[in-house]
Design an enzyme around this catalytic site. Structure first.
Site, PDB file in Angstrom:
ATOM      1  CD  GLU A  83     -73.334 -51.424  51.542  1.00  7.37           C
ATOM      2  OE1 GLU A  83     -72.839 -52.381  50.906  1.00  7.37           O
ATOM      3  OE2 GLU A  83     -73.241 -50.241  51.177  1.00  7.37           O
TER       4      GLU A  83
ATOM      5  CE  LYS B 193     -70.235 -53.096  47.781  1.00 12.47           C
ATOM      6  NZ  LYS B 193     -71.101 -52.469  48.775  1.00 12.47           N
TER       7      LYS B 193
ATOM      8  CG  ASP C 291     -75.285 -68.721  41.389  1.00 10.92           C
ATOM      9  OD1 ASP C 291     -74.605 -67.902  42.043  1.00 10.92           O
ATOM     10  OD2 ASP C 291     -74.806 -69.754  40.887  1.00 10.92           O
TER      11      ASP C 291
ATOM     12  CG  HIS D   6     -73.179 -45.088  53.639  1.00 11.50           C
ATOM     13  ND1 HIS D   6     -72.111 -45.878  53.387  1.00 11.50           N
ATOM     14  CD2 HIS D   6     -74.064 -45.335  52.655  1.00 11.50           C
ATOM     15  CE1 HIS D   6     -72.323 -46.568  52.297  1.00 11.50           C
ATOM     16  NE2 HIS D   6     -73.500 -46.245  51.834  1.00 11.50           N
TER      17      HIS D   6
HETATM   18  C1  MEV Z   1     -71.527 -48.682  48.694  1.00  5.95           C
HETATM   19  O1  MEV Z   1     -71.965 -49.967  49.007  1.00  5.95           O
HETATM   20  C2  MEV Z   1     -71.726 -48.398  47.234  1.00  5.95           C
HETATM   21  C3  MEV Z   1     -71.167 -47.074  46.741  1.00  5.95           C
HETATM   22  O2  MEV Z   1     -69.799 -46.965  47.088  1.00  5.95           O
HETATM   23  C4  MEV Z   1     -71.349 -47.087  45.246  1.00  5.95           C
HETATM   24  C5  MEV Z   1     -70.685 -45.939  44.523  1.00  5.95           C
HETATM   25  O3  MEV Z   1     -69.705 -45.390  45.029  1.00  5.95           O
HETATM   26  O4  MEV Z   1     -71.152 -45.641  43.407  1.00  5.95           O
HETATM   27  C6  MEV Z   1     -71.888 -45.922  47.378  1.00  5.95           C
END
Ligand code: MEV
Length: 445
Positions: free
Chosen positions: A90, A286, A302, A399
């Site tokens: 990513e 995430k 792992d 991003h």
């Molecule tokens: C993207 O990989 C992760 C985010 O969506 C985490 C978040 O929203 O806190 C930017």
């Protein structure tokens, strides 16, 4: 034979074929067999002995799948500066971790502490008897089981680990006759999956034997049916916490439109939302795993096990919540992450994968505890960067800037075109449509 028909054929003994023959079978399913074959082969390592190492990690290997290996510099954990290896596809994760690390390097760095490092394994069995009868012989049983696995545990004990405790768990209220022996292990610097599973399988056999040998047991009680023996990836006693703290005014530069205190309050609110809303909590966590997984992969750990434990821990009080928390008190912003992290720095892939070995060397050959603290700090760094962007300029600017190269590569942009595009998109919004339009324009000219 038409391609669709070929796909329908059940392939017998695929794993026993030579790699070249497996490759041929796979390529035959593609529209362009030669191209497919060439593509897959082009990712083979040109040093055969190196390639063999990768081939042997798994079954039916036909090629290697590359993922970028990056580094986040300036990650100060408990006063020690690390260059942290990150394996992730990513685009913005390494940049996010690096910018957080840079910020916190000037504000006290990350602090971290391992709360405990115990792992759990279970022997699941059916036994038709009353718990008190098993409990009456449980101390004796524990000794018997320890003795049965002594060949396996000797080495781990010499390293300071081994079997820490055994507990009888009565699950008969859930499933008729169902009990567990829950075993706690210390696997020192190894992840310890093989060690734990080998011990548990030994315990299972010994448990059956022990029941058979009990004179005080009825015929029925002498029979103990083993259902399965396996480690648990839920490791709430293998816990690490990482935190950062600073005064509000140290956050003054986080956003042009917000004072440090306003930023801290908005940030805290964003984290609070992830504590009360499961949709937000999932994305929030995430983002934490973006950093954690990247360190786990880079060091041969792992990451699926780490994710599984983390998500279960996030739901430990019956509702899935944020793994990170903010405390605002006396003009101070304290931001922390606590989660289970069963990581190892010896055994498994950690020394077999040449780059995992390299990563650990780059980190100064850390102990498992040290690696847990570094990884947790990285998770916190990524979470901080994400929330910071979300509550200020939004994440799309960053991003899409990082994504610009991917889009340009999609259009097979030349070096010159890329250089021009980078300059152009400093002032313009990056989106697939805009880049596409831009490429058409410059190519027309
Ligand atoms: C993207 O990989 C992760 C985010 O969506 C985490 C978040 O929203 O806190 C930017």
């Amino acid at each position: 034979m038409p391609r669709r028909r070929k796909r329908d054929i059940i392939i017998k003994g695929f794993s026993k074929l030579l790699k070249e023959d497996k490759l041929k079978i796979v390529a035959e399913l593609m529209d362009n067999q030669l191209e497919a074959m060439e593509l897959l082969k082009s990712f083979w390592h040109n040093d055969n002995s190196r390639q063999k190492v990768f081939d042997e990690f798994s079954e039916n290997t036909i090629s290697n799948f590359y993922i970028p290996y990056g580094v986040a510099p300036n990650v100060i954990v408990n006063g020690r500066n690390h260059l942290v290896p990150l394996v992730i596809e990513e685009s913005s994760v390494v940049a996010a971790a690096s910018s957080s690390a840079r910020f916190w390097s000037e504000h006290g760095g990350f602090h971290a502490e391992v709360i405990n490092e115990l792992k759990i394994g279970q022997v699941h069995f059916l036994w038709k008897g009353e718990k008190k009868k098993l409990l009456a012989v449980f101390d004796e049983l524990k000794q018997y089981l320890r003795g049965a696995a002594s060949d396996i545990t000797a080495n781990m004990e010499s390293r300071g680990g081994g079997v820490v405790d055994m507990e009888l768990i009565d699950m008969t209220a859930e499933i008729k006759n169902y009990y567990q022996i829950r075993v706690t292990f210390n696997t020192v610097d190894s992840m310890g999956a093989n060690f734990i599973n080998s011990c548990l399988e030994e315990f299972a056999g010994a448990l059956q034997q022990f029941c058979k040998n009990q004179d005080s047991f009825t015929k029925e009680e002498k029979e103990c049916q083993i259902i399965m023996s396996i480690l648990s990836n839920y490791t709430p006693e293998c816990l690490v916490t990482a935190w950062v703290e600073c005064s509000y005014d140290e956050l003054d530069k986080m956003d042009k439109g917000l004072t440090g205190q306003q930023f801290a309050e908005k940030f805290a609110l964003a984290v609070k939302i992830a504590e009360v809303d499961v949709y937000r909590a999932t994305t929030h966590n995430k983002g934490i795993f973006n950093g954690l997984d990247a360190v786990a992969i880079a060091t041969g750990n792992d990451f699926r096990a780490i994710e599984a434990a983390g998500h279960t821990y996030a739901a430990k009080d019956g509702r899935y919540r944020s793994l990170s928390h903010v405390e605002l008190k006396d003009g101070k912003f304290k931001y922390s992450l606590t989660l289970p992290l069963a990581m190892g720095t010896v055994g498994g892939l950690t020394s077999l994968h040449p780059l995992a070995k390299h990563s650990l060397e780059m980190l100064g050959k850390p102990s498992a505890k040290e690696l847990m603290m570094i990884a947790a700090s990285l998770g916190l760094a990524n979470n901080f960067a994400a929330i910071r962007s979300l509550v200020t300029k939004g994440i799309q600017i960053g991003h899409m800037k990082m994504h610009l190269m991917n889009i340009l590569n999609h259009f097979e942009a030349t070096k010159e075109e890329k250089e021009k595009a980078v300059l152009y998109f400093v002032e313009h919004k990056v989106s697939f449509a805009n880049v596409s339009k831009y490429m058409q324009e410059i190519r027309k000219n």
